[in-house]
Scaffold this motif. Structure first.
Motif, PDB file in Angstrom:
ATOM      1  N   VAL A 179       0.864  -1.238   0.013  1.00 34.34           N
ATOM      2  CA  VAL A 179       0.159  -0.514   0.094  1.00 34.34           C
ATOM      3  C   VAL A 179       0.843   0.855   0.250  1.00 34.34           C
ATOM      4  O   VAL A 179       2.426   1.834   0.603  1.00 34.34           O
ATOM      5  N   HIS A 180       0.308   2.395  -0.826  1.00 33.77           N
ATOM      6  CA  HIS A 180       0.556   3.397  -0.787  1.00 33.77           C
ATOM      7  C   HIS A 180       0.415   4.929   0.248  1.00 33.77           C
ATOM      8  O   HIS A 180      -0.746   4.471  -0.135  1.00 33.77           O
ATOM      9  N   ARG A 181       0.961   4.716   0.734  1.00 31.94           N
ATOM     10  CA  ARG A 181       0.210   6.165   1.728  1.00 31.94           C
ATOM     11  C   ARG A 181       0.629   7.686   1.455  1.00 31.94           C
ATOM     12  O   ARG A 181       1.772   7.635   0.875  1.00 31.94           O
ATOM     13  N   VAL A 182      -0.319   8.316   1.583  1.00 32.49           N
ATOM     14  CA  VAL A 182      -0.040   9.962   0.568  1.00 32.49           C
ATOM     15  C   VAL A 182      -0.610  10.712   1.104  1.00 32.49           C
ATOM     16  O   VAL A 182      -2.045  10.346   1.956  1.00 32.49           O
ATOM     17  N   ALA A 183      -0.384  11.360   2.567  1.00 33.48           N
ATOM     18  CA  ALA A 183      -0.707  12.808   3.479  1.00 33.48           C
ATOM     19  C   ALA A 183      -0.627  14.544   2.651  1.00 33.48           C
ATOM     20  O   ALA A 183       1.141  14.394   2.511  1.00 33.48           O
ATOM     21  N   TYR A 184      -1.835  15.108   2.425  1.00 33.83           N
ATOM     22  CA  TYR A 184      -1.360  15.958   1.858  1.00 33.83           C
ATOM     23  C   TYR A 184      -1.301  17.149   2.922  1.00 33.83           C
ATOM     24  O   TYR A 184      -1.413  16.542   3.925  1.00 33.83           O
ATOM     25  N   ASP A 185      -0.376  18.434   3.081  1.00 36.09           N
ATOM     26  CA  ASP A 185      -0.199  19.109   3.919  1.00 36.09           C
ATOM     27  C   ASP A 185      -1.318  20.475   3.987  1.00 36.09           C
ATOM     28  O   ASP A 185      -1.019  21.214   3.072  1.00 36.09           O
ATOM     29  N   GLU A 186      -2.543  19.674   3.901  1.00 34.53           N
ATOM     30  CA  GLU A 186      -4.269  20.583   4.268  1.00 34.53           C
ATOM     31  C   GLU A 186      -4.516  21.068   5.594  1.00 34.53           C
ATOM     32  O   GLU A 186      -4.246  19.523   6.121  1.00 34.53           O
TER      33      GLU A 186
END
Length: 126
Positions: free
Chosen positions: A70-77
């Motif tokens: 799994v790939h996890r992307v955390a956005y700086d929002e």
């Protein structure tokens, strides 16, 4: 006592290695949902896997991420936004599970009963 995760080199065969990554009920359902809904957020993923708890989903996602599935992307929002998707390895694993899904559809979901009730006492009379 913390459970020890099995790592490469400790498996006895390919099936053992695959089950080491996807073992249990929830991980295959998470893989299916991530295939169907790439870039899905945590809350929506939880809705796509009915019955899973927040704790179990978070734990399994973390393990699948560590295993390169799994790939996890955390956005700086604000509010924070995190999206999950399958890696290339995860997509290959999901593809490998397709025959298992086909077997389930054909033999379980389709109503085919491979183990019918044994014949009653009148069945021998014919």
């Amino acid at each position: 006592m913390a459970s020890e995760r099995i790592r490469p080199g400790r498996y006895v065969c390919g099936i053992d290695a695959a089950v080491g990554v996807i073992g249990g009920k929830w991980k295959v359902l998470i893989l299916w949902a991530l295939h169907e809904y790439p870039g899905i957020r945590f809350g929506e993923l939880r809705r796509q896997v009915p019955g899973i708890t927040v704790k179990v989903l978070a734990s399994h996602l973390h393990e699948l991420e560590e295993d390169g599935i799994v790939h996890r992307v955390a956005y700086d929002e604000v509010p924070p936004r995190v999206e999950y998707s399958l890696t290339e390895t995860g997509a290959l694993l999901n593809k490998a599970l397709e025959p298992l899904g086909a077997w389930g559809r054909e033999n379980i979901m389709g109503g085919v009963d491979r183990h019918p009730e044994p014949p009653g006492p009148d069945a021998a009379e014919g």
